[in-house]
Design a protein around this motif. Structure first.
Motif, short mmCIF file in Angstrom:
data_model
loop_
_atom_site.label_atom_id
_atom_site.label_comp_id
_atom_site.label_asym_id
_atom_site.label_seq_id
_atom_site.Cartn_x
_atom_site.Cartn_y
_atom_site.Cartn_z
N THR A 12 0.85 -1.20 0.00
CA THR A 12 0.00 0.00 0.00
C THR A 12 0.88 1.25 0.00
O THR A 12 2.11 1.17 0.04
CB THR A 12 -1.00 0.01 1.18
N GLY A 13 0.21 2.42 -0.03
CA GLY A 13 0.92 3.66 -0.31
C GLY A 13 1.58 4.36 0.85
O GLY A 13 1.82 5.56 0.79
N ALA A 14 1.92 3.62 1.93
CA ALA A 14 2.78 4.21 2.96
C ALA A 14 4.20 4.23 2.43
O ALA A 14 4.54 3.47 1.51
CB ALA A 14 2.71 3.38 4.24
N ILE A 38 -1.20 -4.36 -5.56
CA ILE A 38 -0.53 -3.08 -5.35
C ILE A 38 -1.60 -1.99 -5.37
O ILE A 38 -2.35 -1.88 -6.36
CB ILE A 38 0.51 -2.81 -6.46
N SER A 39 -1.70 -1.22 -4.29
CA SER A 39 -2.74 -0.18 -4.25
C SER A 39 -2.42 0.94 -5.24
O SER A 39 -1.28 1.08 -5.69
CB SER A 39 -2.89 0.39 -2.83
N THR A 40 -3.42 1.71 -5.54
CA THR A 40 -3.24 2.83 -6.48
C THR A 40 -2.17 3.79 -5.95
O THR A 40 -1.30 4.24 -6.70
CB THR A 40 -4.57 3.57 -6.67
N CYS A 89 1.97 -0.92 5.30
CA CYS A 89 0.54 -0.69 5.49
C CYS A 89 0.30 0.77 5.84
O CYS A 89 0.82 1.25 6.84
CB CYS A 89 0.02 -1.60 6.60
N SER A 90 -0.45 1.46 5.01
CA SER A 90 -0.78 2.87 5.28
C SER A 90 -1.81 2.94 6.41
O SER A 90 -2.51 1.96 6.70
CB SER A 90 -1.36 3.52 4.03
N ILE A 91 -1.92 4.12 6.98
CA ILE A 91 -2.96 4.34 8.01
C ILE A 91 -4.34 4.18 7.38
O ILE A 91 -5.26 3.67 8.01
CB ILE A 91 -2.78 5.73 8.64
N LYS A 92 -4.46 4.58 6.12
CA LYS A 92 -5.77 4.43 5.46
C LYS A 92 -6.17 2.96 5.38
O LYS A 92 -7.31 2.60 5.72
CB LYS A 92 -5.71 5.03 4.05
N THR A 93 -5.24 2.10 4.97
CA THR A 93 -5.58 0.68 4.86
C THR A 93 -5.74 0.06 6.25
O THR A 93 -6.61 -0.79 6.47
CB THR A 93 -4.53 -0.06 4.01
N LEU A 94 -4.91 0.49 7.21
CA LEU A 94 -5.12 0.04 8.60
C LEU A 94 -6.54 0.34 9.04
O LEU A 94 -7.23 -0.51 9.62
CB LEU A 94 -4.12 0.75 9.53
N VAL A 124 2.60 -1.52 9.61
CA VAL A 124 2.17 -0.13 9.64
C VAL A 124 3.39 0.80 9.62
O VAL A 124 4.38 0.55 10.30
CB VAL A 124 1.33 0.15 10.91
N ARG A 125 3.30 1.84 8.78
CA ARG A 125 4.42 2.80 8.69
C ARG A 125 3.87 4.21 8.79
O ARG A 125 3.34 4.77 7.83
CB ARG A 125 5.17 2.61 7.36
N GLU A 126 3.97 4.74 9.97
CA GLU A 126 3.63 6.14 10.21
C GLU A 126 4.30 6.55 11.50
O GLU A 126 4.45 5.74 12.42
CB GLU A 126 2.10 6.33 10.33
#
Ligand SMILES: Cc1cc2nc3c(=O)[nH]c(=O)nc-3n(C[C@H](O)[C@H](O)[C@H](O)COP(=O)(O)O)c2cc1C
Length: 198
Positions: A12-14, A38-40, A89-94, A124-126
């Motif tokens: 994902t886009g993180a 692969i997410s957009t 893993c982006s926060i959005k997908t989380l 998760v990556r933030e």
């Protein structure tokens, strides 16, 4: 019926697209059958952060899907896998996974794995994290997901980003239950078994 050694990987886009790519490469080396989404947004981060093209990343996988393909086989529990990794893993997908907000194949496939009692690892990556992020992680963990923040193994003494990424990807596979030699092992008293496949 062939059911074993099948794993879903979502990138994902993180930030950290390279970690997703390295994880995919290690899954391939380990002989896993990989199903890649692969997410957009990740199509952008792959381009911005790595020298890889989306096509080259996809070529490492056995099967590829678009995030909009909500009727793909990954969307059903009848398609048996060992589970799913979301790296990074982006926060959005989380948030989507934590709330079963299954508006794309990534969130749906993760929700399917959780309801079927299969492994789900969210890398998760933030940083930094506010309480809402922490709540989402707690919520996803309560549904059975493993929260695996993208945090380096500082004690391994790696000198390059490449080594840090390889080590972390190896630890992700290890947590999933896939033996590999990509990560450094702490042997006690300051000794490291640097078992990396460089
Ligand atoms: C270069 C770049 C880096 C980003 N890094 C992060 C990040 O580390 N963590 C995060 O949650 N979102 C990050 N984002 C934002 C996500 O890409 C964005 O929230 C996106 O909607 C996530 O969608 P997805 O989960 O479907 O991939 C980043 C975006 C870009 C362009």
């Amino acid at each position: 019926m062939k059911t074993s050694r099948r794993v879903i990987l979502a990138i994902t886009g993180a930030s950290g697209a390279a970690l997703g790519i390295r994880t995919l490469a290690l899954l391939r080396e380990a002989g896993m059958e990989t199903h890649l989404v692969i997410s957009t947004a990740a199509k952008q981060t792959i381009e911005v952060e790595t020298g890889w093209s989306e096509a080259d990343v996809s070529a490492l996988a056995n099967y590829c899907y678009e995030p909009e393909e909500i009727s793909a086989k990954l969307a059903s529990g009848s398609f048996v896998t060992e589970g799913m990794m979301v790296v990074p893993c982006s926060i959005k997908t989380l948030s989507a996974v934590a709330n079963s907000y299954n508006n794309d194949l990534i969130a749906r496939a993760a929700d399917v794995c959780l309801k079927e009692g299969r492994k789900v690892i969210l890398v998760v990556r933030e940083t930094p994290l506010h309480r809402g992020h922490l709540r989402l992680m707690d919520q996803a963990a309560a549904s059975g997901a493993v929260i695996f923040p993208a945090i380096p193994t500082f004690y391994a003494g790696h000198q390059s980003m490449e080594d840090i990424i390889t080590d972390l990807a190896g630890r992700i596979l290890l947590r999933f239950g896939i033996a590999n030699s990509a990560y450094s092992q702490w042997m006690g008293d300051g000794n490291i078994d640097e078992n990396q496949s460089k």
